[in-house]
Scaffold this active site. Sequence first.
Site, PDB file in Angstrom:
ATOM      1  N   ASN A 160       0.879  -1.175   0.000  1.00 33.15           N
ATOM      2  CA  ASN A 160       0.000   0.000   0.000  1.00 33.15           C
ATOM      3  C   ASN A 160       0.914   1.222   0.000  1.00 33.15           C
ATOM      4  OD1 ASN A 160      -1.761   2.079   0.456  1.00 33.15           O
ATOM      5  ND2 ASN A 160      -2.387   1.425   2.506  1.00 33.15           N
TER       6      ASN A 160
ATOM      7  N   GLU B 217      -7.004   4.899   7.799  1.00 33.08           N
ATOM      8  CA  GLU B 217      -6.765   6.313   7.500  1.00 33.08           C
ATOM      9  C   GLU B 217      -7.983   6.942   6.835  1.00 33.08           C
ATOM     10  OE1 GLU B 217      -3.071   5.610   5.456  1.00 33.08           O
ATOM     11  OE2 GLU B 217      -2.161   5.034   7.363  1.00 33.08           O
TER      12      GLU B 217
ATOM     13  N   GLU C 295      -5.519  -4.675  10.523  1.00 36.76           N
ATOM     14  CA  GLU C 295      -4.492  -3.646  10.726  1.00 36.76           C
ATOM     15  C   GLU C 295      -4.777  -2.906  12.025  1.00 36.76           C
ATOM     16  OE1 GLU C 295      -2.491  -2.538   6.755  1.00 36.76           O
ATOM     17  OE2 GLU C 295      -4.128  -1.159   7.087  1.00 36.76           O
TER      18      GLU C 295
ATOM     19  N   SER D   7       3.290  -2.023  10.362  1.00 33.23           N
ATOM     20  CA  SER D   7       4.736  -2.120  10.593  1.00 33.23           C
ATOM     21  C   SER D   7       5.298  -3.503  10.277  1.00 33.23           C
ATOM     22  CB  SER D   7       5.090  -1.703  12.024  1.00 33.23           C
ATOM     23  OG  SER D   7       4.727  -0.348  12.246  1.00 33.23           O
TER      24      SER D   7
ATOM     25  N   LYS E 131       0.122   4.187  -0.201  1.00 39.94           N
ATOM     26  CA  LYS E 131      -0.533   5.370   0.373  1.00 39.94           C
ATOM     27  C   LYS E 131      -0.304   6.568  -0.561  1.00 39.94           C
ATOM     28  CE  LYS E 131      -0.243   3.220   4.853  1.00 39.94           C
ATOM     29  NZ  LYS E 131      -0.182   3.356   6.305  1.00 39.94           N
TER      30      LYS E 131
ATOM     31  N   HIS F  14      -9.620   1.403   4.799  1.00 40.51           N
ATOM     32  CA  HIS F  14      -8.358   1.582   5.520  1.00 40.51           C
ATOM     33  C   HIS F  14      -8.599   2.514   6.716  1.00 40.51           C
ATOM     34  CE1 HIS F  14      -4.254   2.659   6.498  1.00 40.51           C
ATOM     35  NE2 HIS F  14      -3.879   1.576   5.829  1.00 40.51           N
TER      36      HIS F  14
ATOM     37  N   GLY G  88       2.467   2.418  10.794  1.00 41.72           N
ATOM     38  CA  GLY G  88       3.432   3.497  10.646  1.00 41.72           C
ATOM     39  C   GLY G  88       4.140   3.877  11.928  1.00 41.72           C
TER      40      GLY G  88
HETATM   41  P1  13P Z   1       2.967   0.460   7.665  1.00 43.52           P
HETATM   42  O1  13P Z   1       3.453  -0.835   7.077  1.00 43.52           O
HETATM   43  O2  13P Z   1       3.702   1.661   7.164  1.00 43.52           O
HETATM   44  O3  13P Z   1       2.854   0.386   9.146  1.00 43.52           O
HETATM   45  O4  13P Z   1       1.462   0.670   7.121  1.00 43.52           O
HETATM   46  C1  13P Z   1       0.578  -0.378   7.230  1.00 43.52           C
HETATM   47  C2  13P Z   1      -0.637  -0.043   6.466  1.00 43.52           C
HETATM   48  O5  13P Z   1      -1.403   0.823   6.843  1.00 43.52           O
HETATM   49  C3  13P Z   1      -0.881  -0.770   5.211  1.00 43.52           C
HETATM   50  O6  13P Z   1      -2.144  -0.519   4.715  1.00 43.52           O
END
Ligand code: 13P
Length: 262
Positions: free
Chosen positions: A10, A107, A176, A220, A12, A105, A182
């Site tokens: 992803n 976010e 997640e 992560s 992002k 997601h 992150g």
């Molecule tokens: P990270 O791997 O940067 O923690 O992000 C995970 C994520 O949100 C994947 O959709």
Amino acid sequence: MNRKKLIAGNWKMNGSLQANEALVRAVVAGLPAAGEGAGANVGSGADVALCVPAPYLAQVQSLVQASALDLGAQDVSVHASGAYTGEVSAAMLREFGARYVIVGHSERRQYHGETDAQVADKAKAALAAGITPIVCVGETLAEREAGQTEAVVKRQLAAVIHVNGHCISEIVVAYEPVWAIGTGRTATPEQAQQVHAVLRAQLHAASTRDDRVRILYGGSMNAANAASLLAQPDIDGGLIGGASLKSADFLQIIAAARAAAA
Ligand code: 13P
């Protein structure tokens, strides 16, 4: 059932035409050559997808052509077409070769107010266009500390099951935990497995074909911890943020998935 692992990057809101080209070329070059392992995909052990920002779908579609990589998007409209400024429909994603789309997601739930019901409708819109939704669920730190993890992820998945009925076996789920995204703070393999087992049981109760559904872990995941997470019985792959932007790290995670499946 032995489910084929899925490693999905992803990106992002990251990338540029130049950076994308370098990244995708490096990933393609680092994949096992056809013939190493079975089939045209990344050996028998793992499917690999890149979920990219919508404006880059066309670019990445051409970069992954003739490779084992699949293309994915990061969001989709619940609507088919019409006066919805800024939205992108599932049919549009399909035209650019998207095989997957991330929906719900954290976010998007957090910063764009997406509700469980909207996420369920997005999954439905994707399925109607022949795209596999990667449905994200996960609890915040406050929810975990309040002992609500199970209730939260079950509520989020229940909404998607309710709206999508028997098609539920066509989705991918991603667990997640919000506190692990992150942050460099990963769920332990045991913590993740515990939640995956809950989700697996919920899918089992909803569908006779639930054993097809892959449940990914995200938060992560990196080159160092991927193997131990992917060794868990109900962890069928990973949804990778930061580490998917570095070809060497992403390739190591893919290698860990292949090894876990071997
Ligand atoms: P990270 O791997 O940067 O923690 O992000 C995970 C994520 O949100 C994947 O959709």
